[in-house]
Design an enzyme around this catalytic site. Structure first.
Site, PDB file in Angstrom:
ATOM      1  CG  HIS A   9      -0.277  -0.255   2.526  1.00 23.19           C
ATOM      2  ND1 HIS A   9       0.620   0.631   3.078  1.00 23.19           N
ATOM      3  CD2 HIS A   9      -0.364  -1.294   3.394  1.00 23.19           C
ATOM      4  CE1 HIS A   9       1.047   0.168   4.238  1.00 23.19           C
ATOM      5  NE2 HIS A   9       0.477  -1.010   4.452  1.00 23.19           N
ATOM      6  N   GLY A  55       1.895   3.158   2.240  1.00 22.99           N
ATOM      7  CA  GLY A  55       2.922   3.182   3.277  1.00 22.99           C
ATOM      8  C   GLY A  55       4.191   2.479   2.833  1.00 22.99           C
ATOM      9  CG  HIS A  56       4.247  -1.700   2.017  1.00 18.47           C
ATOM     10  ND1 HIS A  56       2.916  -2.071   2.055  1.00 18.47           N
ATOM     11  CD2 HIS A  56       4.860  -2.410   2.986  1.00 18.47           C
ATOM     12  CE1 HIS A  56       2.738  -2.969   3.014  1.00 18.47           C
ATOM     13  NE2 HIS A  56       3.900  -3.189   3.595  1.00 18.47           N
ATOM     14  CG  ASP A  98       4.559  -2.656  12.022  1.00 19.94           C
ATOM     15  OD1 ASP A  98       3.552  -3.117  12.576  1.00 19.94           O
ATOM     16  OD2 ASP A  98       4.641  -2.483  10.794  1.00 19.94           O
ATOM     17  CB  SER A 125      -2.417  -1.897   8.494  1.00 17.95           C
ATOM     18  OG  SER A 125      -2.284  -3.279   8.747  1.00 17.95           O
TER      19      SER A 125
END
Length: 350
Positions: free
Chosen positions: A85, A87-88, A214, A249
């Site tokens: 997504h 974020g990655h 995380d 996430s």
């Protein structure tokens, strides 16, 4: 454990149905009952013709890495479990800016899943992942290669989900893995530390990238790299969020639109924690503020924990030192589209 520095639900010892995104249990129960390995559950499919070079073995990666060394090129590694997504992509962009070449690993790591967790149903869409990575460009750079190993490549002796049945070499980072997420998922960080060690050994990147969402994982990995004398530098990239503040996430795919809206209260609670801290450095007061905010949309019993911890040691704090700050972290179980509950974690730095 002092209530002043930690709030934990009396339902935080999770039952089988609480952890799974649905009640389709047969693959997981079969694995647990027969102690078989989990290649089918964790496997990465063969992709159709890919716009990015895909490597499947450690030998292939080492050969590619030697080529980069011969050219004097730096390498950044972005470890993922797929279901990519935005974020990655932020991690990928960070690597592309800082390195000559970027490798993304896609591997759903069985070692960090308990027999009752969602390994079999964890979101997977390998072709979509490759398409997203191929679209990333910046400073005349791109994602150079994807490492997508099969389970037997990473765990040649097999990997039963029950720790008691596992044989071989595994890595644990003691003192940082037992609290917070480790108190709920006791084998999780052993699995993380093991697979990160394998990836760093295989790739030997100059830099490796993880997300702040995380945050306990980033603390564990930093200590791992320091204590085992790896040459890679760990870079932590700020959490990416939806417009309403919900942390991105892969497991958000389990949520209904209504739950996504309701879950915005999690980030609101963390922002309120910052405001509470500015008025009172007591961890108890900060935690009370977070719990009070979350219960606007969710039941108190669905909050697994809210903690205020030291940024380096993860020691639970009673008072936050203004010159050092702290981590406020939490885990909440929210309704999912399968009629069960999905765990969401988030954090903020004070």
């Amino acid at each position: 454990m002092a209530l002043r520095s930690r709030w934990q639900s009396n339902r935080s010892i999770l039952r089988l149905f609480d952890l799974l995104p649905s009640y389709n249990l047969s693959p997981l129960l079969y694995t647990a009952r027969h102690n078989c390995t989990v290649a089918a559950a964790a496997e990465v499919p063969e992709s159709r013709k890919s716009p990015i070079q895909i490597l499947r073995t450690a030998a292939e990666v080492r050969s590619w890495r030697r080529e980069q060394l011969a050219k004097g090129l730096t390498v950044g590694l972005v470890p993922t479990m797929g279901a990519l997504h935005a974020g990655h992509m932020r991690l990928v962009q960070s690597s592309m800016r800082m390195n000559d070449a970027t490798m993304v690993s896609i591997f759903v790591n069985p070692a960090q899943f308990a027999p009752t967790e969602d390994l079999a149903s964890y979101p997977r869409d390998f072709d979509a992942d490759i398409e997203q990575l191929a679209a990333q460009e910046g400073d005349n750079r791109q994602v150079d290669v994807v490492f997508a190993p099969h389970v037997e490549e990473m765990y040649p002796n097999g990997i039963p989900l029950n720790i008691a049945d596992q044989k071989g070499a595994f890595v644990s980072v003691h003192g940082l893995s037992e609290q917070l997420e480790g108190s709920i998922r006791p084998q999780f960080f052993r699995g993380v530390a093991t697979v990160v060690s394998k990836l760093l050994n295989i790739v030997t990147p100059e830099r490796v990238y993880f997300g702040q969402k995380d945050i306990q994982q980033t603390v564990v990995v930093k200590r791992l790299v320091q204590d085992l004398c790896y040459g890679s530098v760990v870079h932590v990239v700020p959490t990416s969020r939806d417009a309403n503040g919900l942390a991105l996430s892969s497991r958000n795919a389990y949520l209904t639109e209504q739950t996504r809206e309701d879950a915005a209260v999690i980030y609101k609670a963390l922002q309120n924690a910052v405001m509470a801290y500015r008025q009172n450095t007591s961890a108890e007061k900060i935690i009370e503020t977070v719990v009070s905010t979350i219960t606007e949309n969710f039941n108190k019993d669905d909050i697994e924990y809210v903690c205020v911890n030291d940024k380096d040691t993860l020691e639970e704090l009673e008072t936050v030192h203004p010159l050092k700050g702290a981590i406020v972290s939490l885990a909440v179980r929210v309704p999912n589209k399968f009629g069960g509950k999905t765990r969401l974690i988030d954090n903020i730095l004070l």
